[in-house]
Scaffold this active site. Structure first.
Site, PDB file in Angstrom:
ATOM      1  CD  GLU A 116      -6.949   4.786   3.894  1.00 31.05           C
ATOM      2  OE1 GLU A 116      -7.070   3.965   3.725  1.00 31.05           O
ATOM      3  OE2 GLU A 116      -8.517   5.365   3.133  1.00 31.05           O
ATOM      4  CD  GLU A 163     -13.578  -0.567   6.850  1.00 29.86           C
ATOM      5  OE1 GLU A 163     -13.045  -1.285   6.401  1.00 29.86           O
ATOM      6  OE2 GLU A 163     -13.423   0.191   7.177  1.00 29.86           O
ATOM      7  CG  ASP A 209     -13.284   1.438   1.702  1.00 30.71           C
ATOM      8  OD1 ASP A 209     -12.154   0.370   1.744  1.00 30.71           O
ATOM      9  OD2 ASP A 209     -12.727   2.097   2.665  1.00 30.71           O
ATOM     10  CE  LYS A 251      -9.188  -0.776  -0.523  1.00 29.92           C
ATOM     11  NZ  LYS A 251      -9.572  -0.482   0.658  1.00 29.92           N
ATOM     12  CE  LYS A 308      -3.280   2.294   3.096  1.00 27.30           C
ATOM     13  NZ  LYS A 308      -4.327   2.452   3.477  1.00 27.30           N
TER      14      LYS A 308
HETATM   15  C1  GCV Z   1      -5.868  -1.315   6.155  1.00 27.14           C
HETATM   16  C2  GCV Z   1      -9.938   1.709   4.985  1.00 27.14           C
HETATM   17  C3  GCV Z   1     -10.345   1.068   5.683  1.00 27.14           C
HETATM   18  C4  GCV Z   1      -8.421   1.493   6.572  1.00 27.14           C
HETATM   19  C5  GCV Z   1      -7.530   0.583   5.430  1.00 27.14           C
HETATM   20  C6  GCV Z   1      -7.879   0.855   3.651  1.00 27.14           C
HETATM   21  C7  GCV Z   1      -7.126   0.214   3.209  1.00 27.14           C
HETATM   22  O1  GCV Z   1     -10.140   2.630   4.438  1.00 27.14           O
HETATM   23  O2  GCV Z   1     -10.436   1.346   6.633  1.00 27.14           O
HETATM   24  O3  GCV Z   1      -8.808   0.604   7.635  1.00 27.14           O
HETATM   25  O4  GCV Z   1      -6.824   0.176   5.789  1.00 27.14           O
HETATM   26  O5  GCV Z   1      -9.288   0.894   3.891  1.00 27.14           O
HETATM   27  O6  GCV Z   1      -7.480  -0.495   3.032  1.00 27.14           O
HETATM   28  O7  GCV Z   1      -6.020   0.320   2.780  1.00 27.14           O
END
Ligand code: GCV
Length: 723
Positions: free
Chosen positions: A307, A409, A381, A376, A303
Site C-alpha cells: 500500500e 474497521e 483484510d 493477517k 510494513k
Molecule cells: C495500516 C487496511 C487498512 C489500512 C491499514 C492496512 C494494513 O488496508 O484499511 O488502514 O493500514 O490494512 O493493515 O496495513
C-alpha cells in the site's frame, strides 16, 4: 495487626455493599472493576494472612493487585504494605523471592518465564493457597488468574492450576500516528500524548499496562505500521523510554514500527537498500541507540512494499533481504523483527488473495531465526468472515505470527456490538491439514506442528490491532472492551472457547448476576454472525464504503486501484455472483493443502459460509435451505437486521441489572446498530437487485429508497480513515 483490623472492617463494608444496586460506571476500570464483586470468602482473608514479596516493581504490582482484589480497595486508603506473614494463608512468590515458596519445593519446571501455578495446600495443618512461579511476572499473571476466579465466582478451596502461555510474543499493534490520529481507530485519539512526553507521564499508561497484564499481553507496538521515521529520532526515543519504563513492571515490552526508508529520511543516506553497507551500519547504530535507552526493547514491526510503503523491493531486494538486515541489527540485543505479509500490488494482475502467498512462500526458510512473519487471519483484510490465510501451514521453515484486528474497521466501528471471539476462534481452530488432520492454525502459531524439527525452540507470537483510544471507556464502546479481552485470553491460550471467554468477561465487567450473564453472553455469541449477515453473507467480502470503510458500498468501482473496489470482489453480473477462485478460476484454492484445496474447489462441498469467496455461481443456484442464492442472500440480510433487533430487546430487558450509565450507552449504540444494519440491508439489496434483476420473495420488504439515494450518501469525516 492494624492492617488485619483494617481488612476485617473493609470486608464488612464490602459485604454490605454487595447487595446494593449496581453503581454507575463509565467503563474506565474495564474488566478489572471492583464493582459489585461479593466480599471474598476465602481462607486467606478470613485468616487475615497474605504473604507476598515487595522487593521489585513487579512484585509490588502483584501485591497491590491482591490488595485491590481481596479487599476491594485502592487509592489513598489502601494499606501501603502487606505484612510479612510467614506461613501466610495466601502465599505468593517465586523460590527466589519467598523462602516460604522455596520451602514448599513445588515443581515449577516447564512453566517457563511467564507460567504460574495456583494450588490449595495444607501447611502446618492450615489451608494455604499458593500462587507460585519461577519468575516475578509469572506470579503477577498467577495473581490476575486467581482474582479472575474470585471475580467470576469460582470455587477457591481446591485449586490446582498450572498454566503457561502457548505463544511467546502476545502483542498489541497500535495504528497510532504521532499527531494522535489513530488509523482505523474509533475510540478517540491515541492515548500516547507524545507532545507532553517524557515530562508528563499520564497515569493512564499504568492503567493500560495493568489491563494488558491482566490478560497476559506482554508487548505493544506503539506506532502505526504506516510508519513515520520520526519515532526513531532521539527526541522520540526519549519519550518511548518513559513508556517502556512504565510498562516494564507489568511484563510488557515496547516495540516500534520502523519505516524502511528511515536511513534516508532521518539518517541522511542516499539509499535504504538493505544490502548497502552504510544502510546496515545505520540500522545497527540505531539499534544500539534504542537499547542504550531501553535494554529490553522488543524489536521492530515492518510494513514494507505494501500500500505504498517503502521496502526492499524498491531496490530489487526481497522481503527476506529486508527483514534479515533489520534482524541482524537487533540480534546482538535479542530483539526481533515482525515482518508483515500483508502485501499486494495493484500492478499485479493476479487475484489479490493470492499475492502474499506468492511473494512469501519462495522465501520460506530464508529468514533469520529472530524474524516472525506476521500474517493477517485471512488473505484480504479483516473482513467479518474470511477463510484462514493460505500462508498458515505453507511456510514450515519460517515462524508465522497471527495478526488479528481488534478494532472493528469492517464490523461497524465502535457503535456496532460485534464480539469477535468467535471470529478468532474460528480461525485458530481452522484445520490447514498440511500435516494431516489436526494441523490447526493454532498449532502452526505455537510451533507444535513443527516440534519434530525445531525441538520446541521456534519463535512464536500473535498480534492484535488495538481498539484503544482516549475515550473514557478505552475502546469506544463498553462491548468493544470484550474484543480486547478475548484477544488477550486467546493469545495466552488459543484453545480457549470464545463462549467461555464471553462469560468470563461478562461476569467481570457486569457482575455475576445469573439473570444478566446468560442473556448477555447469548447476545455476544450471535453478534458477529449478525454483522456477517447484514454486511454480506455466503462469503461476500469487501463491500464497504470507499476509503473510510463506513457503511455499505457494494457499487464501489473505478478509482486508483481495482483491488480497492467492491466490484472486483463480488463480480456480480445479471447471471450470477462471486469470485471464482477455483482451479478453473484464479486458482487461489491451490494455495491450500490438497484436502482443503479439493474442498474449496468443489462447489458442492465448499462450506456455504465461503461459497461466494471461492465460486461464481448463478443467482438461481439452490442453497442448503432450498432457497436460491438470491433469495438466501436477501434472507440473510433480513436475518442480520432481525438479530440486532433481538439484541436490542434483550438489552432493554436488562435495564434493572446494569448501572444506568453503561446501560444507556449500550442501548443507544444498539439503536444506531439497528438503523445501520437496516441501511446495509436496504442499500445492498437495492444494488444487487439492480444487477440480478430477480424479484424479492413474497413478504420481503423492498428497500424504502431507490439505489441512487444510497449511492449519494457521503461521509467525508467518518473517523479512522487513512491520513
Ligand atoms: C495500516 C487496511 C487498512 C489500512 C491499514 C492496512 C494494513 O488496508 O484499511 O488502514 O493500514 O490494512 O493493515 O496495513
Amino acid at each position: 495487626m492494624r492492617w488485619l483490623a483494617w481488612v476485617a472492617s473493609s470486608l464488612v463494608v464490602v459485604a454490605m455493599l454487595s447487595g446494593a444496586p449496581a453503581r454507575a460506571d463509565d467503563g474506565y476500570d474495564l474488566w478489572l472493576r471492583q464493582g459489585d464483586t461479593p466480599a471474598p470468602d476465602i481462607a486467606a482473608v478470613r485468616a487475615g494472612r497474605v504473604s507476598a514479596p515487595v522487593a521489585t516493581p513487579t512484585q509490588r504490582a502483584a501485591r497491590d493487585e491482591l490488595i485491590r482484589g481481596l479487599v476491594g480497595a485502592s487509592g489513598p486508603d489502601a494499606p501501603s504494605a502487606v505484612p510479612d506473614a510467614g506461613d501466610g494463608a495466601l502465599l505468593v512468590g517465586t523460590p527466589a523471592s519467598s523462602p516460604d515458596i522455596a520451602a514448599l519445593g513445588l515443581d515449577l519446571d516447564g512453566l517457563g518465564d511467564e507460567g504460574y501455578l495456583i494450588r490449595s495446600v495444607t501447611v502446618a495443618g492450615r489451608p494455604v493457597t499458593v500462587i507460585a512461579a519461577a519468575h516475578d511476572v509469572g506470579t503477577l499473571y498467577g495473581t490476575f488468574a486467581f482474582l479472575r476466579l474470585l471475580r467470576t465466582g469460582q470455587p477457591l478451596d481446591a485449586l490446582n492450576l498450572r498454566e503457561a502461555p502457548r505463544l511467546q510474543r502476545r502483542v498489541l499493534n497500535h495504528w497510532d500516528d504521532l499527531d494522535r490520529h489513530v488509523e482505523r481507530g474509533y475510540a478517540g485519539q491515541s492515548i500516547w500524548d507524545w507532545h507532553r512526553l517524557p515530562g508528563w507521564v499520564d497515569p493512564r499508561y499504568t492503567d493500560y499496562a495493568r489491563a494488558n497484564a491482566s490478560i497476559g499481553i506482554n508487548g505493544t507496538v506503539l506506532n502505526n505500521v504506516n510508519a513515520n521515521a520520526q519515532i526513531l529520532t532521539p527526541m522520540y526515543l526519549d519519550k518511548v523510554r518513559v513508556l517502556a519504563d512504565t510498562f516494564r513492571p507489568w511484563g510488557i515490552r515496547v516495540y516500534l514500527s520502523a519505516r524502511f526508508s528511515a536511513p534516508m529520511e532521518i539518517g541522511g543516506l542516499p539509499t535504504a537498500d538493505p544490502l548497502d553497507a552504510a544502510v546496515q551500519a545505520w540500522w545497527r547504530g540505531k539499534a544500539d541507540e534504542i537499547y542504550a535507552r531501553i535494554p529490553d526493547f522488543g524489536g521492530f514491526l515492518v510494513k514494507a512494499n505494501s500500500e505504498g510503503q517503502p521496502g526492499p523491493q524498491d531496490y530489487g531486494r526481497s522481503h527476506a533481504d529486508g527483514a534479515n538486515m533489520l534482524a541482524d541489527a537487533l540480534a546482538p540485543h535479542d530483539g526481533i523483527v515482525m515482518w508483515r505479509a500483508f502485501v499486494y500490488s495493484d500492478e499485479e494482475p493476479v487475484d489479490r488473495a493470492k499475492q502474499a502467498y506468492n511473494e512469501f512462500v519462495p522465501h520460506d526458510g530464508q529468514f533469520r531465526d529472530n524474524v516472525l512473519v506476521q500474517v493477517k487471519n485471512g488473505a484480504i483484510d479483516f473482513q467479518p468472515r474470511e477463510p484462514f490465510h493460505p500462508l498458515f501451514g505453507a511456510m514450515p521453515g519460517t515462524p508465522l505470527m497471527m495478526e488479528f484486528q481488534i478494532t472493528k474497521e469492517y464490523l461497524g466501528f465502535a457503535t456496532h456490538l460485534a464480539f469477535k471471539g468467535p471470529l478468532y476462534e474460528e480461525v485458530l481452530r481452522a484445520d490447514t491439514q498440511v500435516r494431516g488432520e489436526g494441523s490447526t492454525v493454532a498449532r502452526v502459531l505455537d510451533g507444535s506442528l513443527y516440534d519434530d524439527e525445531s525441538g520446541g525452540r521456534r519463535l512464536t507470537g500473535i498480534a492484535g490491532v488495538a481498539n484503544i483510544g482516549t475515550d473514557r471507556n478505552w475502546s469506544g464502546s463498553h462491548f468493544d472492551q470484550a474484543n480486547w479481552y478475548a484477544y488477550g485470553r486467546l493469545a495466552w491460550n488459543p484453545d480457549l472457547s470464545s463462549r467461555d471467554i464471553a462469560e468470563e468477561w461478562t461476569r467481570m465487567t457486569f457482575g455475576n448476576d445469573a439473570g444478566l450473564v446468560t442473556p448477555v453472553v447469548d447476545m455476544m455469541m450471535v453478534s458477529r454472525e449478525a454483522v456477517v449477515d447484514y454486511t454480506g453473507a455466503l462469503g461476500l467480502h469487501h463491500l464497504m464504503g470507499r476509503g473510510h470503510h463506513y457503511g455499505p458500498g457494494p457499487w464501489v468501482d473505478g478509482g486508483p486501484r481495482a483491488d480497492w473496489t467492491s466490484v472486483y470482489f463480488h463480480r456480480a453480473t445479471a447471471e450470477g455472483i462471486g469470485f471464482d477462485r477455483t482451479r478453473g478460476g484464479s486458482d487461489a484454492v491451490s494455495q491450500y493443502a490438497p484436502p482443503v484445496a479439493d474442498l474449496f474447489d468443489d462447489v458442492e462441498r465448499t462450506p456455504e459460509a465461503f461459497l461466494l469467496w471461492f465460486h461464481h455461481v448463478s443467482w438461481d443456484r439452490p442453497t442448503a435451505s432450498g432457497r436460491t442464492v438470491w433469495d438466501e442472500l436477501v434472507h440473510r440480510y433480513d436475518r442480520g437486521v432481525a438479530t440486532v433487533r433481538g439484541m436490542r430487546a434483550t438489552w432493554e430487558g436488562l435495564a434493572e441489572r446494569v448501572d444506568p450509565a453503561r446501560h444507556a450507552q449500550v442501548a443507544a449504540f444498539l439503536a444506531i446498530q439497528e438503523q445501520e444494519a437496516q441501511w446495509w440491508r436496504d442499500a445492498s439489496i437495492a444494488y444487487f437487485q439492480s444487477i440480478s434483476q430477480r424479484p424479492l420473495a413474497a413478504g420481503v420488504e423492498p428497500p424504502p429508497q431507490p439505489l441512487s439515494y444510497y449511492r449519494s450518501l457521503a461521509f467525508p469525516y467518518a473517523p479512522g480513515d487513512t491520513q
